[in-house]
Design a protein around this motif. Sequence first.
Motif, PDB file in Angstrom:
ATOM      1  N   GLU A  22       0.996  -1.222  -0.020  1.00 49.73           N
ATOM      2  CA  GLU A  22      -0.137   0.122   0.004  1.00 49.73           C
ATOM      3  C   GLU A  22       0.887   1.157   0.049  1.00 49.73           C
ATOM      4  O   GLU A  22       1.136   1.969   0.974  1.00 49.73           O
ATOM      5  CB  GLU A  22      -0.890  -0.004   1.274  1.00 49.73           C
ATOM      6  CG  GLU A  22      -2.324   0.764   1.057  1.00 49.73           C
ATOM      7  CD  GLU A  22      -2.370   2.143   0.819  1.00 49.73           C
ATOM      8  OE1 GLU A  22      -2.034   2.622  -0.233  1.00 49.73           O
ATOM      9  OE2 GLU A  22      -1.870   2.753   2.005  1.00 49.73           O
ATOM     10  N   HIS A  25       3.067   4.850  -4.736  1.00 47.13           N
ATOM     11  CA  HIS A  25       2.832   4.525  -6.185  1.00 47.13           C
ATOM     12  C   HIS A  25       1.746   4.368  -6.605  1.00 47.13           C
ATOM     13  O   HIS A  25       1.552   4.143  -7.747  1.00 47.13           O
ATOM     14  CB  HIS A  25       4.245   3.521  -6.385  1.00 47.13           C
ATOM     15  CG  HIS A  25       5.548   3.629  -6.048  1.00 47.13           C
ATOM     16  ND1 HIS A  25       6.065   5.026  -6.293  1.00 47.13           N
ATOM     17  CD2 HIS A  25       6.304   3.168  -5.172  1.00 47.13           C
ATOM     18  CE1 HIS A  25       7.284   4.759  -5.790  1.00 47.13           C
ATOM     19  NE2 HIS A  25       7.593   3.872  -4.866  1.00 47.13           N
ATOM     20  N   ARG A  26       0.657   3.981  -5.983  1.00 51.74           N
ATOM     21  CA  ARG A  26      -0.663   3.314  -6.452  1.00 51.74           C
ATOM     22  C   ARG A  26      -1.099   4.523  -6.980  1.00 51.74           C
ATOM     23  O   ARG A  26      -1.758   4.675  -7.928  1.00 51.74           O
ATOM     24  CB  ARG A  26      -1.471   3.031  -5.185  1.00 51.74           C
ATOM     25  CG  ARG A  26      -0.843   1.612  -4.666  1.00 51.74           C
ATOM     26  CD  ARG A  26      -1.603   1.332  -3.283  1.00 51.74           C
ATOM     27  NE  ARG A  26      -2.871   0.717  -3.715  1.00 51.74           N
ATOM     28  CZ  ARG A  26      -3.937   1.359  -3.198  1.00 51.74           C
ATOM     29  NH1 ARG A  26      -4.035   1.947  -2.167  1.00 51.74           N
ATOM     30  NH2 ARG A  26      -5.304   0.741  -3.738  1.00 51.74           N
ATOM     31  N   SER A 119      -9.517   9.443  -5.196  1.00 54.28           N
ATOM     32  CA  SER A 119      -8.366   9.000  -5.316  1.00 54.28           C
ATOM     33  C   SER A 119      -7.337   9.096  -4.112  1.00 54.28           C
ATOM     34  O   SER A 119      -6.613   9.989  -4.032  1.00 54.28           O
ATOM     35  CB  SER A 119      -7.636   9.257  -6.608  1.00 54.28           C
ATOM     36  OG  SER A 119      -6.430   8.433  -6.923  1.00 54.28           O
ATOM     37  N   ARG A 121      -5.481   7.691  -0.121  1.00 50.78           N
ATOM     38  CA  ARG A 121      -4.841   6.795   0.747  1.00 50.78           C
ATOM     39  C   ARG A 121      -4.548   7.553   1.756  1.00 50.78           C
ATOM     40  O   ARG A 121      -4.131   8.725   1.733  1.00 50.78           O
ATOM     41  CB  ARG A 121      -3.698   5.992  -0.111  1.00 50.78           C
ATOM     42  CG  ARG A 121      -2.556   6.908  -0.664  1.00 50.78           C
ATOM     43  CD  ARG A 121      -1.609   6.080  -1.384  1.00 50.78           C
ATOM     44  NE  ARG A 121      -1.056   5.328  -0.492  1.00 50.78           N
ATOM     45  CZ  ARG A 121       0.064   5.566   0.476  1.00 50.78           C
ATOM     46  NH1 ARG A 121       0.418   6.766   0.301  1.00 50.78           N
ATOM     47  NH2 ARG A 121       0.593   4.803   1.179  1.00 50.78           N
ATOM     48  N   ASP A 244      -8.262  -5.129  -5.925  1.00 52.80           N
ATOM     49  CA  ASP A 244      -7.422  -6.207  -5.798  1.00 52.80           C
ATOM     50  C   ASP A 244      -7.768  -7.517  -5.846  1.00 52.80           C
ATOM     51  O   ASP A 244      -7.234  -8.537  -5.498  1.00 52.80           O
ATOM     52  CB  ASP A 244      -6.909  -6.280  -4.059  1.00 52.80           C
ATOM     53  CG  ASP A 244      -7.802  -5.878  -3.234  1.00 52.80           C
ATOM     54  OD1 ASP A 244      -9.183  -5.667  -3.523  1.00 52.80           O
ATOM     55  OD2 ASP A 244      -7.838  -5.482  -1.965  1.00 52.80           O
ATOM     56  N   ASP A 249      -3.488  -9.178  -9.267  1.00 53.00           N
ATOM     57  CA  ASP A 249      -3.031  -8.514  -7.940  1.00 53.00           C
ATOM     58  C   ASP A 249      -2.576  -9.783  -7.224  1.00 53.00           C
ATOM     59  O   ASP A 249      -3.285 -10.950  -6.833  1.00 53.00           O
ATOM     60  CB  ASP A 249      -4.365  -7.898  -7.385  1.00 53.00           C
ATOM     61  CG  ASP A 249      -3.862  -6.997  -6.311  1.00 53.00           C
ATOM     62  OD1 ASP A 249      -3.667  -7.556  -5.111  1.00 53.00           O
ATOM     63  OD2 ASP A 249      -3.846  -5.708  -6.592  1.00 53.00           O
ATOM     64  N   GLY A 287      -5.991  -2.495  -4.223  1.00 53.00           N
ATOM     65  CA  GLY A 287      -5.507  -2.600  -5.722  1.00 53.00           C
ATOM     66  C   GLY A 287      -3.970  -2.432  -5.518  1.00 53.00           C
ATOM     67  O   GLY A 287      -3.369  -1.266  -5.338  1.00 53.00           O
ATOM     68  N   TYR A 288      -3.294  -3.248  -5.438  1.00 54.76           N
ATOM     69  CA  TYR A 288      -1.561  -3.320  -5.258  1.00 54.76           C
ATOM     70  C   TYR A 288      -0.852  -3.872  -6.592  1.00 54.76           C
ATOM     71  O   TYR A 288       0.260  -3.419  -6.431  1.00 54.76           O
ATOM     72  CB  TYR A 288      -1.448  -4.236  -4.111  1.00 54.76           C
ATOM     73  CG  TYR A 288      -2.439  -3.810  -2.923  1.00 54.76           C
ATOM     74  CD1 TYR A 288      -2.015  -2.364  -2.375  1.00 54.76           C
ATOM     75  CD2 TYR A 288      -3.345  -4.330  -2.773  1.00 54.76           C
ATOM     76  CE1 TYR A 288      -3.111  -2.134  -1.315  1.00 54.76           C
ATOM     77  CE2 TYR A 288      -4.312  -4.195  -1.616  1.00 54.76           C
ATOM     78  CZ  TYR A 288      -3.886  -2.830  -1.151  1.00 54.76           C
ATOM     79  OH  TYR A 288      -4.767  -2.682  -0.098  1.00 54.76           O
ATOM     80  N   ASP A 289      -1.212  -4.454  -7.551  1.00 56.00           N
ATOM     81  CA  ASP A 289      -0.544  -4.464  -8.854  1.00 56.00           C
ATOM     82  C   ASP A 289      -0.678  -3.166  -9.670  1.00 56.00           C
ATOM     83  O   ASP A 289      -1.802  -2.880  -9.996  1.00 56.00           O
ATOM     84  CB  ASP A 289      -1.072  -5.742  -9.786  1.00 56.00           C
ATOM     85  CG  ASP A 289      -0.258  -5.908 -11.137  1.00 56.00           C
ATOM     86  OD1 ASP A 289       0.673  -6.439 -10.985  1.00 56.00           O
ATOM     87  OD2 ASP A 289      -0.762  -5.091 -11.773  1.00 56.00           O
ATOM     88  N   LEU A 290       0.371  -2.623  -9.946  1.00 53.31           N
ATOM     89  CA  LEU A 290       0.186  -1.256 -10.260  1.00 53.31           C
ATOM     90  C   LEU A 290      -0.513  -1.058 -11.811  1.00 53.31           C
ATOM     91  O   LEU A 290      -1.043  -0.040 -11.969  1.00 53.31           O
ATOM     92  CB  LEU A 290       1.567  -0.165  -9.882  1.00 53.31           C
ATOM     93  CG  LEU A 290       2.215  -0.260  -8.710  1.00 53.31           C
ATOM     94  CD1 LEU A 290       3.457   0.419  -8.735  1.00 53.31           C
ATOM     95  CD2 LEU A 290       1.520   0.517  -7.968  1.00 53.31           C
ATOM     96  N   LEU A 293      -4.126  -2.047 -11.444  1.00 52.02           N
ATOM     97  CA  LEU A 293      -4.710  -0.750 -10.642  1.00 52.02           C
ATOM     98  C   LEU A 293      -4.961   0.396 -11.512  1.00 52.02           C
ATOM     99  O   LEU A 293      -6.223   0.934 -11.769  1.00 52.02           O
ATOM    100  CB  LEU A 293      -3.864  -0.608  -9.353  1.00 52.02           C
ATOM    101  CG  LEU A 293      -4.545   0.559  -8.697  1.00 52.02           C
ATOM    102  CD1 LEU A 293      -5.883   0.544  -8.049  1.00 52.02           C
ATOM    103  CD2 LEU A 293      -3.613   1.301  -7.716  1.00 52.02           C
TER     104      LEU A 293
END
Length: 307
Positions: A22, A25-26, A119, A121, A244, A249, A287-290, A293
């Motif tokens: 997390e 870069h997300r 958007s 975090r 995710d 992901d 959502g962690y695979d850039l 995502l």
Amino acid sequence: MQTLYITHPECRLHEMGEWHPESPHRLDAINDQLISSGLRGLIDEREAVPAQEADILRVHTPSLLAQLRRLSPVRGYAEIDPDTLMNSHTLAAAFAAAGAGITAIDAIMDGQASTAFCSVRPPGHHARPAQAMGFCFFNNLAVTVAYALEKYGFKRIAIIDFDVHHGNGTEEIFEEDSRILMCSFFQHPLFPNVCTENPGPNMVNVPAPAHADGAALREIVESRWMPRLEAFQPEIIFVSAGFDGHRDDMLGEFDMLESDYAWITEKLVDLADRSAQGRIVSFLEGGYDLSALGRSVAVHIKALAKL
């Protein structure tokens, strides 16, 4: 009417270590995809107004707020749990993330837009009334829903959560509240492994096995969510948008694709147009695979904006 894209610089400064999925870069991945897809110029980008303490305390206990203030470090990290850490910017980022939805609903109710994507975090849907957990500090969606109930007097609010992990904090906060209908699917067993038995009458939260694909999850939406949502006729829809569940992901084992996120969003937009004057506020959760995502958020926003 334009779709709002709401974020805040502090959300980029919260980080929990180079190893942590997390990561800031997300937000960069989402921003890059919006630029490359041409969506950036078609949505109205605004900076979130951070939430006030009173906004947080509608859904969280004073003890949680006091704990986070006490633990907030001047440098380095403070551990909330093994996967949830604070740096010196975390508390400011959490207030900004919680305020994004309030910024959105005020603009929507003022007639400036009908939909918004926050958007932000840290994410929020695992945050319980008295506990930060699962990368989450404040429950951003719940803070906004409580504000909307108080300020605008909504009588029927739908909450949708399509993150691969169950939104346990949101369920705990709103279970038994007849003004709320919460619909979700989530992988089970998987963190947080709670709230799967005897849900409240206003909860349509459906566990699904690992490797459930888009077809299986669309069937849940069609057969379990939509009949309840159609009968409920929400006046506004709030979405915990976790990506995710994408097959790329690493933190979940659903086999969803971008097309599945677009399809779900289109179903919600159609419902909102018929019962809620088109009003939808969506919040970034997992959502962690850039790459996945960025692509998934882009189709979600495109559907929200009817582009």
